[in-house]
Motif scaffolding. Sequence first.
Motif, mmCIF file in Angstrom:
data_model
loop_
_atom_site.group_PDB
_atom_site.id
_atom_site.type_symbol
_atom_site.label_atom_id
_atom_site.label_comp_id
_atom_site.label_asym_id
_atom_site.label_seq_id
_atom_site.Cartn_x
_atom_site.Cartn_y
_atom_site.Cartn_z
ATOM 1 N N SER A 1 -33.228 13.404 -23.046
ATOM 2 C CA SER A 1 -33.104 12.134 -23.756
ATOM 3 C C SER A 1 -31.873 11.332 -23.343
ATOM 4 C CB SER A 1 -33.096 12.372 -25.274
ATOM 5 O OG SER A 1 -31.956 13.109 -25.673
ATOM 6 N N VAL A 2 -30.796 11.996 -22.928
ATOM 7 C CA VAL A 2 -29.604 11.226 -22.540
ATOM 8 C C VAL A 2 -29.772 10.623 -21.148
ATOM 9 C CG1 VAL A 2 -28.053 12.584 -23.988
ATOM 10 C CG2 VAL A 2 -28.359 13.224 -21.590
ATOM 11 N N ASP A 3 -30.664 11.158 -20.353
ATOM 12 C CA ASP A 3 -30.947 10.638 -19.018
ATOM 13 C C ASP A 3 -32.096 9.641 -19.148
ATOM 14 O OD1 ASP A 3 -31.858 10.148 -16.457
ATOM 15 O OD2 ASP A 3 -31.874 12.243 -15.827
ATOM 16 N N LYS A 4 -31.765 8.345 -19.122
ATOM 17 C CA LYS A 4 -32.805 7.339 -19.336
ATOM 18 C C LYS A 4 -33.897 7.414 -18.272
ATOM 19 C CE LYS A 4 -30.100 3.886 -21.885
ATOM 20 N NZ LYS A 4 -28.862 4.682 -22.033
ATOM 21 N N GLY A 5 -33.521 7.763 -17.049
ATOM 22 C CA GLY A 5 -34.523 7.884 -16.007
ATOM 23 C C GLY A 5 -35.533 8.969 -16.313
ATOM 24 N N PHE B 1 -26.606 6.819 -18.385
ATOM 25 C CA PHE B 1 -26.143 7.492 -19.596
ATOM 26 C C PHE B 1 -25.408 6.444 -20.418
ATOM 27 C CE2 PHE B 1 -25.466 11.064 -16.373
ATOM 28 C CZ PHE B 1 -26.745 11.551 -16.530
ATOM 29 N N GLY B 2 -25.937 6.097 -21.549
ATOM 30 C CA GLY B 2 -25.295 5.075 -22.368
ATOM 31 C C GLY B 2 -26.004 4.939 -23.692
ATOM 32 N N TYR C 1 -21.904 1.048 -12.914
ATOM 33 C CA TYR C 1 -23.036 1.855 -13.375
ATOM 34 C C TYR C 1 -23.090 3.198 -12.657
ATOM 35 C CZ TYR C 1 -24.428 -2.483 -15.571
ATOM 36 O OH TYR C 1 -24.458 -3.619 -16.356
ATOM 37 N N ARG C 2 -21.947 3.601 -12.130
ATOM 38 C CA ARG C 2 -21.812 4.878 -11.414
ATOM 39 C C ARG C 2 -22.800 4.981 -10.257
ATOM 40 N NH1 ARG C 2 -18.382 8.537 -13.819
ATOM 41 N NH2 ARG C 2 -17.634 7.952 -15.906
#
Length: 331
Positions: free
Chosen positions: A109-113, A158-159, A184-185
């Motif tokens: 869930s923390v990895d939007k991709g 991650f955001g 955005y890293r």
Amino acid sequence: MQVAGAGGSPRVAIMTDETGWHTARLKQALAARGCEGRCVDLADCRIDTTWAWHGLVIPGYGRSLPDAVIVRGIAGGSFEQVTLRLGILHALRELGIPVYNDARAIERSVDKGMTSWLLHRAGIATPPTWVTESVPHAQRAVMREGAAGRALVLKPLFGSQGKGLQRVGAVDDTFRALPRLAPYRHVAYLQRFVPPPATPDPAAAHGFDWRVLVVGGHAVAAMRRFGSGWVHNIAQGARCEAAQVPLAVAALAVRAAAALGLDYAGVDLVPCTAAPEQAMVLEVNGVAAWRGLQSVTQCDIAGLLIDDLLGRKLSTQPQLAAGHAVPGGAA
């Protein structure tokens, strides 16, 4: 609801890097059900194979382990620090301790991709998405969508809380190019912007989104969020109101949480422009805050979370927290 824990009352560790309103509500709900809640920072936990048979040190639990864990927050840090903190949660799960939500689900869930990919794989309505390290590929996606008159939302991979969002492509009759990706890293997460449905209500001129809270496979509470602009996060100044979401929207939120394997989730959805009674899933939050939602609903959200943990997770688990030996292990 009360379950028998090792040595008496069930002991539940609330993993958090900061205490406050949410942790206080969880501790109150636990106490009301005869359980002990203790806040623990994952940064203070460690692996120590000389300490006890299970090889973990969880502050406040001596040589034993908690009966269950609720993950309320994981502090940011270096890649190595975050890996260790998630590793502690993985280890607890391997030891049979219920972790709510567990590390696997939180990682998704923390990895939007990965969230977008899992939603797409499950056939869940979600906006078209592009995730890449390649600047040329990202630029081509922006140019192609912009030429078709569409905007994309660039987000940090991650955001949370609406930070770092900006629109690119066709925005307000102008073309906005992809910005530098260093902030955005060096990863471009691009999601097609869903314009709000037309409405005569000036208060909803910028549209709204739904936040639906899913607990244990059920949509238990929901709200609509209205922003002064196109971003609808409460942290960015949006206002919220209680909402009775259409059954199809609630069902979509439940499916989204299941696709990521989450025990509980805050699911963000927007109405479809062509069919406002239907929706698309934007994001799925595995460490969801609920203070805004609690302000507009009568249900006790912390109580619902604890009841789900106790009734569905803890009551069927073997009790290992007292340091009992497992087959092949030494007490």
